[in-house]
Design a protein around this motif. Structure first.
Motif, PDB file in Angstrom:
ATOM      1  N   VAL A   7       0.837  -1.206   0.000  1.00 11.55           N
ATOM      2  CA  VAL A   7       0.000   0.000   0.000  1.00 11.55           C
ATOM      3  C   VAL A   7       0.870   1.253   0.000  1.00 11.55           C
ATOM      4  CG1 VAL A   7      -1.651   1.340   1.367  1.00 11.55           C
ATOM      5  CG2 VAL A   7      -2.003  -1.103   1.038  1.00 11.55           C
ATOM      6  N   TYR A   8       1.912   1.285   0.831  1.00 13.99           N
ATOM      7  CA  TYR A   8       2.772   2.466   0.889  1.00 13.99           C
ATOM      8  C   TYR A   8       3.491   2.675  -0.441  1.00 13.99           C
ATOM      9  CZ  TYR A   8       5.915   6.044   2.591  1.00 13.99           C
ATOM     10  OH  TYR A   8       6.589   7.225   2.745  1.00 13.99           O
ATOM     11  N   GLY A   9       3.986   1.602  -1.040  1.00 16.05           N
ATOM     12  CA  GLY A   9       4.630   1.714  -2.349  1.00 16.05           C
ATOM     13  C   GLY A   9       3.673   2.257  -3.393  1.00 16.05           C
ATOM     14  N   TRP A  10       2.415   1.824  -3.341  1.00 15.15           N
ATOM     15  CA  TRP A  10       1.409   2.317  -4.272  1.00 15.15           C
ATOM     16  C   TRP A  10       1.169   3.812  -4.058  1.00 15.15           C
ATOM     17  CZ3 TRP A  10      -3.444   4.508  -3.699  1.00 15.15           C
ATOM     18  CH2 TRP A  10      -4.201   4.584  -4.855  1.00 15.15           C
ATOM     19  N   ASP A  15       1.852   9.339  -5.973  1.00 15.34           N
ATOM     20  CA  ASP A  15       2.339  10.694  -5.742  1.00 15.34           C
ATOM     21  C   ASP A  15       3.272  11.122  -6.872  1.00 15.34           C
ATOM     22  OD1 ASP A  15       2.260  12.982  -4.107  1.00 15.34           O
ATOM     23  OD2 ASP A  15       4.129  12.409  -3.105  1.00 15.34           O
ATOM     24  N   LEU A  16       4.146  10.221  -7.321  1.00 17.15           N
ATOM     25  CA  LEU A  16       5.021  10.521  -8.454  1.00 17.15           C
ATOM     26  C   LEU A  16       4.203  10.708  -9.726  1.00 17.15           C
ATOM     27  CD1 LEU A  16       7.706  10.850  -9.927  1.00 17.15           C
ATOM     28  CD2 LEU A  16       7.869   8.346 -10.006  1.00 17.15           C
ATOM     29  N   GLU A  22       0.651  16.688 -13.335  1.00 13.80           N
ATOM     30  CA  GLU A  22       0.335  18.084 -13.037  1.00 13.80           C
ATOM     31  C   GLU A  22       1.254  19.057 -13.758  1.00 13.80           C
ATOM     32  OE1 GLU A  22       0.452  18.334  -8.790  1.00 13.80           O
ATOM     33  OE2 GLU A  22      -1.576  17.535  -8.552  1.00 13.80           O
ATOM     34  N   ARG A  23       2.261  18.563 -14.429  1.00 15.85           N
ATOM     35  CA  ARG A  23       3.205  19.440 -15.119  1.00 15.85           C
ATOM     36  C   ARG A  23       3.160  19.175 -16.610  1.00 15.85           C
ATOM     37  NH1 ARG A  23       4.157  18.730 -10.174  1.00 15.85           N
ATOM     38  NH2 ARG A  23       5.342  20.151  -8.877  1.00 15.85           N
ATOM     39  N   ASP A  24       3.104  20.243 -17.394  1.00 16.86           N
ATOM     40  CA  ASP A  24       3.087  20.091 -18.847  1.00 16.86           C
ATOM     41  C   ASP A  24       4.391  19.481 -19.348  1.00 16.86           C
ATOM     42  OD1 ASP A  24       0.547  21.203 -19.101  1.00 16.86           O
ATOM     43  OD2 ASP A  24       1.350  23.240 -19.241  1.00 16.86           O
ATOM     44  N   LEU A  70      10.888  20.879  -1.293  1.00 19.92           N
ATOM     45  CA  LEU A  70      10.630  19.670  -0.513  1.00 19.92           C
ATOM     46  C   LEU A  70      10.657  18.476  -1.468  1.00 19.92           C
ATOM     47  CD1 LEU A  70       9.887  18.425   2.222  1.00 19.92           C
ATOM     48  CD2 LEU A  70       7.476  18.800   1.617  1.00 19.92           C
ATOM     49  N   ARG A  71      11.446  17.471  -1.147  1.00 18.64           N
ATOM     50  CA  ARG A  71      11.623  16.311  -2.016  1.00 18.64           C
ATOM     51  C   ARG A  71      11.421  15.027  -1.228  1.00 18.64           C
ATOM     52  NH1 ARG A  71      14.260  18.250  -6.659  1.00 18.64           N
ATOM     53  NH2 ARG A  71      15.042  20.360  -6.349  1.00 18.64           N
ATOM     54  N   ARG A  72      11.117  13.961  -1.943  1.00 18.53           N
ATOM     55  CA  ARG A  72      10.943  12.645  -1.325  1.00 18.53           C
ATOM     56  C   ARG A  72      11.857  11.659  -2.030  1.00 18.53           C
ATOM     57  NH1 ARG A  72       5.138  10.274  -1.218  1.00 18.53           N
ATOM     58  NH2 ARG A  72       5.253  10.503   1.034  1.00 18.53           N
ATOM     59  N   VAL A  73      12.508  10.818  -1.225  1.00 17.26           N
ATOM     60  CA  VAL A  73      13.225   9.659  -1.742  1.00 17.26           C
ATOM     61  C   VAL A  73      12.648   8.452  -1.020  1.00 17.26           C
ATOM     62  CG1 VAL A  73      15.431   8.452  -1.902  1.00 17.26           C
ATOM     63  CG2 VAL A  73      15.343  10.919  -2.289  1.00 17.26           C
ATOM     64  N   PHE A  74      12.114   7.526  -1.764  1.00 18.75           N
ATOM     65  CA  PHE A  74      11.538   6.290  -1.227  1.00 18.75           C
ATOM     66  C   PHE A  74      12.484   5.175  -1.639  1.00 18.75           C
ATOM     67  CE2 PHE A  74       8.648   2.616  -1.994  1.00 18.75           C
ATOM     68  CZ  PHE A  74       8.165   2.449  -0.715  1.00 18.75           C
ATOM     69  N   ALA A  75      13.176   4.595  -0.689  1.00 18.74           N
ATOM     70  CA  ALA A  75      14.175   3.576  -0.996  1.00 18.74           C
ATOM     71  C   ALA A  75      13.804   2.251  -0.336  1.00 18.74           C
ATOM     72  CB  ALA A  75      15.544   4.029  -0.499  1.00 18.74           C
ATOM     73  N   ILE A  76      13.909   1.191  -1.110  1.00 17.38           N
ATOM     74  CA  ILE A  76      13.667  -0.158  -0.597  1.00 17.38           C
ATOM     75  C   ILE A  76      14.805  -1.042  -1.090  1.00 17.38           C
ATOM     76  CG2 ILE A  76      12.227  -2.216  -0.807  1.00 17.38           C
ATOM     77  CD1 ILE A  76       9.820  -0.528  -0.974  1.00 17.38           C
TER      78      ILE A  76
END
Length: 96
Positions: A7-10, A15-16, A22-24, A70-76
């Motif tokens: 669920v968190y990965g989804w 979000d990505l 949202e950006r052209d 503000l940035r996110r890095v999701f690492a597994i």
């Protein structure tokens, strides 16, 4: 636990996707996405993991200022039973 990770990965993937939609003309220089597969002993893996953690924990301590986004890095990272292109019986699915 596995359901929580799924669920968190989804959520992170969505979000990505929202960022891109949202950006052209999204800047791919602002995206960190890569699938690394490598062999390592437990000790080697712990060294890699701890180095990444230290680097990201230092980044988390940066104060909010003009020019910073503000940035996110999701690492597994986890042990694989097979290479991503192999089946559990050891056959290479790319060979066919």
């Amino acid at each position: 636990m596995a359901e929580h990770v799924s669920v968190y990965g989804w959520v992170v993937a969505q979000d990505l996707a929202r960022y891109l939609l949202e950006r052209d003309n999204p800047s791919f220089d602002d995206i960190l996405a890569h699938d690394f597969t490598f062999y390592a002993t437990d000790e080697e893996f712990h060294h890699i993991r701890n180095t990444i953690y230290q680097l990201l924990q230092e980044a988390e301590q940066q104060p909010r200022t003009d020019g910073r986004t503000l940035r996110r890095v999701f690492a597994i990272g986890y042990p694989l039973a097979t290479l991503p292109h192999e089946t559990l019986d050891g056959n290479d699915s790319k060979a066919e």
